[in-house]
Design a protein around this motif. Structure first.
Motif, short mmCIF file in Angstrom:
data_model
loop_
_atom_site.label_atom_id
_atom_site.label_comp_id
_atom_site.label_asym_id
_atom_site.label_seq_id
_atom_site.Cartn_x
_atom_site.Cartn_y
_atom_site.Cartn_z
N LEU A 29 0.83 -1.21 0.00
CA LEU A 29 0.00 0.00 0.00
C LEU A 29 0.86 1.26 0.00
O LEU A 29 0.53 2.24 -0.68
N VAL A 30 1.97 1.24 0.73
CA VAL A 30 2.87 2.39 0.73
C VAL A 30 3.51 2.56 -0.65
O VAL A 30 3.63 3.69 -1.15
N TYR A 31 3.90 1.47 -1.27
CA TYR A 31 4.47 1.53 -2.62
C TYR A 31 3.46 2.12 -3.61
O TYR A 31 3.81 2.99 -4.42
N ALA A 32 2.22 1.65 -3.54
CA ALA A 32 1.20 2.16 -4.44
C ALA A 32 0.93 3.64 -4.19
O ALA A 32 0.78 4.42 -5.13
N GLY A 33 0.89 4.02 -2.93
CA GLY A 33 0.67 5.43 -2.60
C GLY A 33 1.82 6.31 -3.05
O GLY A 33 1.60 7.41 -3.59
N ALA A 34 3.04 5.85 -2.84
CA ALA A 34 4.20 6.63 -3.27
C ALA A 34 4.27 6.74 -4.79
O ALA A 34 4.62 7.80 -5.33
N SER A 35 3.92 5.67 -5.48
CA SER A 35 3.91 5.71 -6.94
C SER A 35 2.80 6.62 -7.46
O SER A 35 2.96 7.29 -8.47
N PHE A 36 1.69 6.64 -6.76
CA PHE A 36 0.57 7.49 -7.16
C PHE A 36 0.91 8.97 -7.01
O PHE A 36 0.54 9.80 -7.85
N VAL A 37 1.62 9.30 -5.95
CA VAL A 37 1.97 10.70 -5.69
C VAL A 37 3.05 11.19 -6.66
O VAL A 37 3.11 12.38 -6.96
N ASP A 38 3.88 10.27 -7.16
CA ASP A 38 4.93 10.65 -8.10
C ASP A 38 4.30 11.25 -9.35
O ASP A 38 3.33 10.73 -9.89
N ASN A 39 4.87 12.35 -9.84
CA ASN A 39 4.27 13.08 -10.96
C ASN A 39 4.54 12.45 -12.32
O ASN A 39 3.81 12.69 -13.26
#
Length: 64
Positions: free
Chosen positions: A19-29
């Protein structure tokens, strides 16, 4: 040492990491089509592992 508790903890930690990986990837522009698939896959697998681990921990009774 209860194997179910260890496995439940492991699943929960793997779920949080997904979930942290998905969230961090989502926030990446800089998101492309391949990254969207990775975000969705990481989020789904993370959620499944997290909820399975929490459910396993909740249903496992302590042995004395």
């Amino acid at each position: 040492m209860n194997v179910k508790r260890i496995f439940g903890t492991l699943l929960t930690v793997l779920g949080i990491a997904g979930l942290v990986y998905a969230g961090a990837s989502f926030v990446d522009n800089s998101v492309g089509k391949a990254d969207i698939k990775a975000i969705i896959l990481g989020g789904i697998l993370g959620a499944v592992f997290f909820f399975a681990g929490v459910r396993l921990l909740a249903t496992t009774k302590d042995e004395v």
